[in-house]
Design a protein around this motif. Structure first.
Motif, PDB file in Angstrom:
ATOM      1  N   GLY A  74      66.679 -47.960  74.131  1.00 12.54           N
ATOM      2  CA  GLY A  74      67.234 -46.831  73.398  1.00 12.54           C
ATOM      3  C   GLY A  74      68.744 -46.873  73.324  1.00 12.54           C
ATOM      4  N   ILE A  75      69.384 -47.396  74.366  1.00 14.20           N
ATOM      5  CA  ILE A  75      70.841 -47.549  74.338  1.00 14.20           C
ATOM      6  C   ILE A  75      71.245 -48.757  73.521  1.00 14.20           C
ATOM      7  N   ALA A  76      70.466 -49.819  73.644  1.00 13.17           N
ATOM      8  CA  ALA A  76      70.855 -51.082  72.994  1.00 13.17           C
ATOM      9  C   ALA A  76      70.709 -51.023  71.480  1.00 13.17           C
ATOM     10  N   LEU A  77      69.631 -50.395  70.992  1.00 15.59           N
ATOM     11  CA  LEU A  77      69.387 -50.410  69.545  1.00 15.59           C
ATOM     12  C   LEU A  77      70.533 -49.791  68.747  1.00 15.59           C
ATOM     13  N   PRO A  78      70.914 -48.538  69.035  1.00 16.11           N
ATOM     14  CA  PRO A  78      72.056 -48.003  68.264  1.00 16.11           C
ATOM     15  C   PRO A  78      73.352 -48.736  68.565  1.00 16.11           C
ATOM     16  N   GLY A  79      73.504 -49.191  69.829  1.00 18.59           N
ATOM     17  CA  GLY A  79      74.724 -49.945  70.141  1.00 18.59           C
ATOM     18  C   GLY A  79      74.842 -51.206  69.300  1.00 18.59           C
ATOM     19  N   ILE A  80      73.743 -51.943  69.218  1.00 17.19           N
ATOM     20  CA  ILE A  80      73.761 -53.165  68.401  1.00 17.19           C
ATOM     21  C   ILE A  80      73.974 -52.815  66.931  1.00 17.19           C
ATOM     22  N   ALA A  81      73.315 -51.743  66.487  1.00 14.07           N
ATOM     23  CA  ALA A  81      73.450 -51.360  65.079  1.00 14.07           C
ATOM     24  C   ALA A  81      74.885 -50.964  64.753  1.00 14.07           C
ATOM     25  N   PHE A  82      75.493 -50.114  65.612  1.00 12.62           N
ATOM     26  CA  PHE A  82      76.858 -49.680  65.330  1.00 12.62           C
ATOM     27  C   PHE A  82      77.852 -50.827  65.454  1.00 12.62           C
ATOM     28  N   LEU A  83      77.663 -51.682  66.459  1.00 13.35           N
ATOM     29  CA  LEU A  83      78.573 -52.816  66.595  1.00 13.35           C
ATOM     30  C   LEU A  83      78.424 -53.788  65.437  1.00 13.35           C
ATOM     31  N   THR A  84      77.186 -53.966  64.975  1.00 12.20           N
ATOM     32  CA  THR A  84      76.980 -54.843  63.819  1.00 12.20           C
ATOM     33  C   THR A  84      77.687 -54.288  62.588  1.00 12.20           C
ATOM     34  N   VAL A  85      77.512 -52.979  62.370  1.00 12.33           N
ATOM     35  CA  VAL A  85      78.195 -52.346  61.238  1.00 12.33           C
ATOM     36  C   VAL A  85      79.705 -52.455  61.403  1.00 12.33           C
ATOM     37  N   LEU A  86      80.171 -52.257  62.657  1.00  7.80           N
ATOM     38  CA  LEU A  86      81.612 -52.296  62.916  1.00  7.80           C
ATOM     39  C   LEU A  86      82.204 -53.659  62.617  1.00  7.80           C
ATOM     40  N   PHE A  87      81.565 -54.709  63.137  1.00  6.23           N
ATOM     41  CA  PHE A  87      82.150 -56.045  63.005  1.00  6.23           C
ATOM     42  C   PHE A  87      81.880 -56.670  61.637  1.00  6.23           C
ATOM     43  N   MET A  88      80.858 -56.177  60.926  1.00  7.89           N
ATOM     44  CA  MET A  88      80.604 -56.709  59.596  1.00  7.89           C
ATOM     45  C   MET A  88      81.304 -55.917  58.497  1.00  7.89           C
ATOM     46  N   ASP A  89      81.877 -54.773  58.877  1.00  7.11           N
ATOM     47  CA  ASP A  89      82.567 -53.939  57.900  1.00  7.11           C
ATOM     48  C   ASP A  89      83.926 -54.557  57.588  1.00  7.11           C
ATOM     49  N   THR A  90      84.188 -54.869  56.332  1.00  6.99           N
ATOM     50  CA  THR A  90      85.464 -55.474  55.923  1.00  6.99           C
ATOM     51  C   THR A  90      86.411 -54.441  55.318  1.00  6.99           C
ATOM     52  N   ARG A  91      86.043 -53.178  55.337  1.00  3.96           N
ATOM     53  CA  ARG A  91      86.913 -52.160  54.758  1.00  3.96           C
ATOM     54  C   ARG A  91      87.929 -51.667  55.787  1.00  3.96           C
ATOM     55  N   ARG A  99      87.374 -47.350  51.847  1.00  4.90           N
ATOM     56  CA  ARG A  99      87.186 -47.779  50.463  1.00  4.90           C
ATOM     57  C   ARG A  99      87.938 -49.062  50.134  1.00  4.90           C
ATOM     58  N   LEU A 100      89.079 -49.258  50.725  1.00  4.71           N
ATOM     59  CA  LEU A 100      89.856 -50.470  50.445  1.00  4.71           C
ATOM     60  C   LEU A 100      89.387 -51.605  51.335  1.00  4.71           C
ATOM     61  N   ASP A 101      89.112 -52.746  50.751  1.00  7.92           N
ATOM     62  CA  ASP A 101      88.705 -53.942  51.491  1.00  7.92           C
ATOM     63  C   ASP A 101      89.924 -54.557  52.169  1.00  7.92           C
ATOM     64  N   ARG A 102      89.733 -54.974  53.441  1.00  8.05           N
ATOM     65  CA  ARG A 102      90.860 -55.573  54.173  1.00  8.05           C
ATOM     66  C   ARG A 102      91.369 -56.841  53.497  1.00  8.05           C
ATOM     67  N   ARG A 103      90.508 -57.467  52.692  1.00  6.53           N
ATOM     68  CA  ARG A 103      90.955 -58.662  51.997  1.00  6.53           C
ATOM     69  C   ARG A 103      91.964 -58.366  50.894  1.00  6.53           C
ATOM     70  N   GLN A 104      92.192 -57.063  50.558  1.00  5.12           N
ATOM     71  CA  GLN A 104      93.199 -56.683  49.586  1.00  5.12           C
ATOM     72  C   GLN A 104      94.544 -56.387  50.232  1.00  5.12           C
ATOM     73  N   LEU A 105      94.584 -56.333  51.564  1.00  8.92           N
ATOM     74  CA  LEU A 105      95.844 -56.032  52.248  1.00  8.92           C
ATOM     75  C   LEU A 105      96.920 -57.088  51.977  1.00  8.92           C
ATOM     76  N   PRO A 106      96.588 -58.397  51.892  1.00  9.35           N
ATOM     77  CA  PRO A 106      97.639 -59.365  51.528  1.00  9.35           C
ATOM     78  C   PRO A 106      98.267 -59.081  50.164  1.00  9.35           C
ATOM     79  N   ASP A 107      97.528 -58.461  49.247  1.00 11.26           N
ATOM     80  CA  ASP A 107      98.112 -58.104  47.954  1.00 11.26           C
ATOM     81  C   ASP A 107      99.164 -57.005  48.119  1.00 11.26           C
ATOM     82  N   ILE A 108      98.895 -56.057  49.034  1.00 16.62           N
ATOM     83  CA  ILE A 108      99.893 -55.019  49.317  1.00 16.62           C
ATOM     84  C   ILE A 108     101.136 -55.646  49.934  1.00 16.62           C
ATOM     85  N   GLU A 109     100.918 -56.597  50.846  1.00 19.51           N
ATOM     86  CA  GLU A 109     102.048 -57.288  51.472  1.00 19.51           C
ATOM     87  C   GLU A 109     102.869 -58.039  50.423  1.00 19.51           C
TER      88      GLU A 109
END
Length: 781
Positions: free
Chosen positions: A501-518, A727-737
């Motif tokens: 019960g602890i691992a399932l949401p933990g894995i789900a949230f961490l997966t979302v966290l590390f796969m989120d590119t926004r 909403r903004l993808d981190r891959r667009q940050l170099p364009d701001i730079e």
């Protein structure tokens, strides 16, 4: 305010453990829900899982090293009873052995009853036993037996039947069903306590149960060089596990003795059969030798060979002589039948053996000479000559017939002589074969005699070894074990459920966290760009829910101590650090990459925050294509486009005085917005507004989509680039730079909008601390 020039040049640091823990702690409701669900499932699995018991037995595998030797017989004992422990382990695991054990214990038929959520195995404590006279080992049946009274039971819930059927049968009676006959017999436990208690009876496939018990059984060799084995078994019934282990040892020993005795018995039978066969073969060989000599009339092979050679020579000479006579006879016949020699004399004394023919030839020649003399003295018409001619013709025909008869006679004699010659030759030729056959028969006689004596010796040795066969295994400890089940383990299952019960949401949230590119927080921006960061505006979910479907954008309160108000105060303060020396910072433009970043929201609330700071503020809607800001303040006819396109329009004509500040709407939608923004009247308008207001806040269009933002940016003293979290993808940050490094926007700075409350601050979960009850101002009631 913080610039990130040094930050982006350093090695990027990942999210630390505290950040992750704080991030996961913010999802505590999901963790609690998952723990409750998984814990409930784990409890249900524990409450419904059948009890499993463990039993073990210890045996020692006998071999010559652990047996008392018998004087003078050790060598036979070592040969017969020597065992290999590894082989015996494999035999204990064999299907054949387990199949016999399951059949004897009747482990393929189970009896169980429901006890709450759990099903308990009854085994020998069942009030009834069920037999299946017609069932095959592979047949599977399942049904429920419910004792009704002293004499009858009810059979129901047959597996695999679509229509529910019930049968009432008497105890010890045979019930004939389409699946076969069933006989229900009561046991000593049958009584009133079992009335109306459903008992589930299952007959499983014999092979399936063999495979099950093979998988549930364990065999361990106590030490590498030891011959002591510990047999263990897991089962739903402790009594059945004990019976299975004890029966396994019994069947193993029976099979071992049977194998050893069977070998010895088979060997004895084989030897006896072979003795009979060899004895018969020995007698047959001797009879064959006798028959061979009698049939071939052979006593001495050498004398027989000399006799056959003499016969061959004699019959050969006879055949040659007859062949010569045949040639002469054929020559005489050819001479007699030759028309050219009709008037010639017939050769005489040619060597023909038939004297009659020779005399006829002589008589013929005499008469012919006489005729020839008469012809010389007279003519052919002489009656005497004619008579002699007739006689000669008759005699010649007689000679020809005699020669033909002689040819036939000679052929018969010659063929007989040749036949006798060939027979004599074949006898001569058969002498070596007969000699070889006679030697072969004599050799077989010697072999059979030696083999007969050898089998007699082996029969005595086999009888001795058969008497010495012994069990392979001796029981040290019988099947025993604890009465407490080894499975299921309540604590382990519940703990596993909680951990899952602890691992399932933990894995789900961490997966979302590390796969989120926004972009989610300030840290994402600071790692990627060196643009000055003015602040971040948190997302007030409660206010968003209240204003859902409305145009209300005000989130700043004059005396408010909420996080949004404090965020705009920090933004207002950080803006002062962006002012260049010797130049007032009055015109502030807002832009972004994409629509919906929140430029209108921030510009509106920043203006309100500046008003609360006793500043004169005016909002200018430079989004002359859509007029997003203008729509929040009602419908206006004149605005920026009217001022830019009509020189007669004054600034006062387009300024609208609102409750807190003034605004200049976008005006009428123009067909050439870019050309209007390039007009000098925009600069004139800003110069006039600078004299009237402390701050001119211009809501501009997104950069990059159209040219308006870059064209109108010349009026700005400070360009605030709004980034919307989520909403903004981190891959667009170099364009701001790149925008910042190329100075495409004047005095550029960043504001992060819509940050989740748990993500505010430098890292995940680090907040400003300006929430309710903590910070400047009073706590809201």
């Amino acid at each position: 305010m913080q610039t990130n020039k040094s930050t982006v040049n350093k090695d990027e640091q990942g999210i630390n453990l505290v950040d992750l823990l704080l991030y996961l702690a913010s999802k505590w409701k999901w963790f609690l829900l998952s723990v409750l669900i998984c814990g409930g499932i784990a409890w249900y699995r524990y409450a419904s899982a059948p009890l499993i018991f463990f039993r073990s037995a210890t045996v020692i595998i006998k071999d010559p090293s652990n047996k008392t030797s018998t004087a003078g017989l050790d060598r036979y004992d070592n040969f017969i009873n020597k065992v290999n422990v590894a082989n015996e382990i494999l035999q204990f695991r064999s299907k054949k052995l387990m199949r016999e054990v399951v059949s004897r214990v009747h482990a393929d038929v189970s009896y169980s009853k429901k006890d709450g959520l759990r099903t308990d195995e009854l085994y020998t404590q069942s009030p009834v036993t069920v037999s299946f006279p017609d069932a095959t080992p592979e047949q599977q049946l399942a049904f429920t037996v419910t004792p009704k009274d002293e004499q009858t039971v009810v059979l129901s819930d047959f597996a695999g039947q679509e229509r529910e059927e019930e049968y009432t049968a008497g105890l010890n009676d045979t019930l004939s069903l389409k699946n076969g006959r069933i006989v229900v017999t009561p046991t000593n436990f049958y009584g009133k306590n079992w009335y109306k208690v459903p008992i589930r009876v299952q007959k499983r496939s014999l092979e399936a149960m063999v495979a099950y018990y093979q998988g549930s059984m364990g065999i361990r060799q106590e030490e590498e060089e030891a011959s002591i084995l510990t047999l263990s078994l897991k089962d739903l019934s402790a009594a059945r596990a004990e019976d299975m282990l004890n029966m396994l040892i019994t069947v193993y020993n029976e099979e071992a003795i049977k194998d050893k005795n069977q070998i010895a018995v088979n060997t004895a039978n084989f030897i006896n059969e072979r003795l009979i066969i060899i004895g018969e073969e020995l007698g047959d060989v001797e009879s064959d030798l006798e028959s061979f000599k009698r049939d071939n009339q052979v006593v001495d092979i050498s004398s027989s060979a000399s006799m056959y050679m003499s016969e061959t020579q004699k019959y050969g000479a006879d055949a040659m002589e007859l062949e010569t006579q045949l040639r002469l006879a054929e020559y005489i016949k050819d001479y007699l039948t030759d028309p050219r020699k009709e008037t010639d004399l017939i050769p005489a004394n040619t060597g023909i053996s038939d004297m009659n023919i020779e005399s006829q030839i002589t008589l013929y020649n005499t008469i012919k000479l006489k005729r020839d003399r008469l012809i010389d003295d007279s003519s052919d018409s002489n009656p005497v000559v004619e008579e002699l001619n007739n006689s000669l013709r008759a005699m010649k025909q007689s000679i020809i017939r005699a020669v033909d008869n002689m040819v036939v006679s000679i052929n018969v004699k010659r063929n007989d002589a040749q036949h006798r010659e060939r027979r004599a030759q074949s006898r001569v030729a058969s002498i070596p074969a007969k000699e070889r056959q006679m030697l072969s028969i004599e050799r077989q006689q010697k072999i059979k005699e030696s083999l007969y004596l050898f089998l007699l010796n082996r029969r005595e040795e086999n009888a001795l070894s058969q008497a010495m066969a012994d069990n392979n295994a001796r029981v040290i400890d019988g099947a025993e074990g604890s009465d407490a089940p080894i499975s299921p383990s309540r604590n382990r299952i519940l703990l596993l459920g909680v951990l899952v019960g602890i691992a399932l949401p933990g894995i789900a949230f961490l997966t979302v966290l590390f796969m989120d590119t926004r972009v989610r927080g300030r840290k994402d921006i600071e790692k990627a760009v060196s643009v000055p960061f003015l602040g971040e505006i948190p997302l007030d979910k409660e206010a968003a829910k209240r204003n859902k479907g409305k145009k209300e954008t005000l989130a700043v309160h004059e005396q408010g101590d909420d996080i949004v108000s404090e965020a705009f105060r920090i933004l207002r303060t950080n803006m002062t650090f962006m002012a260049k020396k010797g130049k007032a910072m009055q015109v502030i433009t807002f832009t972004s990459f994409n629509p919906g970043a929140g430029k209108t929201f921030i510009s509106h609330n920043l203006a309100l925050s500046l008003v609360y700071a006793r500043k004169r503020v005016i909002l200018v809607d430079l989004d002359i294509r859509k007029g997003t800001l203008s729509r929040h303040f009602g419908k206006h006819v004149n605005g920026v486009t009217n001022y830019l396109s009509d020189p007669t329009v004054r600034a006062d004509d387009i300024i609208r005085h609102m409750e807190h500040f003034d605004i200049i709407p976008s005006g009428t939608v123009a067909p050439n917005p870019a050309e209007l923004l390039m007009d000098d009247r925009l600069d004139e308008l800003m110069d006039e507004l600078r004299t009237r207001y402390d701050y001119i806040i211009a809501d501009n269009v997104p950069v990059g989509l159209v040219a308006d933002a870059a064209i109108a940016n010349r009026i700005a003293d400070l360009t605030i680039f709004v980034v919307r979290a989520g909403r903004l993808d981190r891959r667009q940050l170099p364009d701001i730079e790149q925008l910042y490094e190329n100075k495409q926007l004047k005095n550029m700075a960043l504001v992060l909008n819509g940050v989740a409350p748990h993500r505010r601050g430098y890292g995940y979960g680090y907040g400003y601390g300006y929430g309710n009850g903590y910070g400047y101002g009073k706590k809201k009631k």
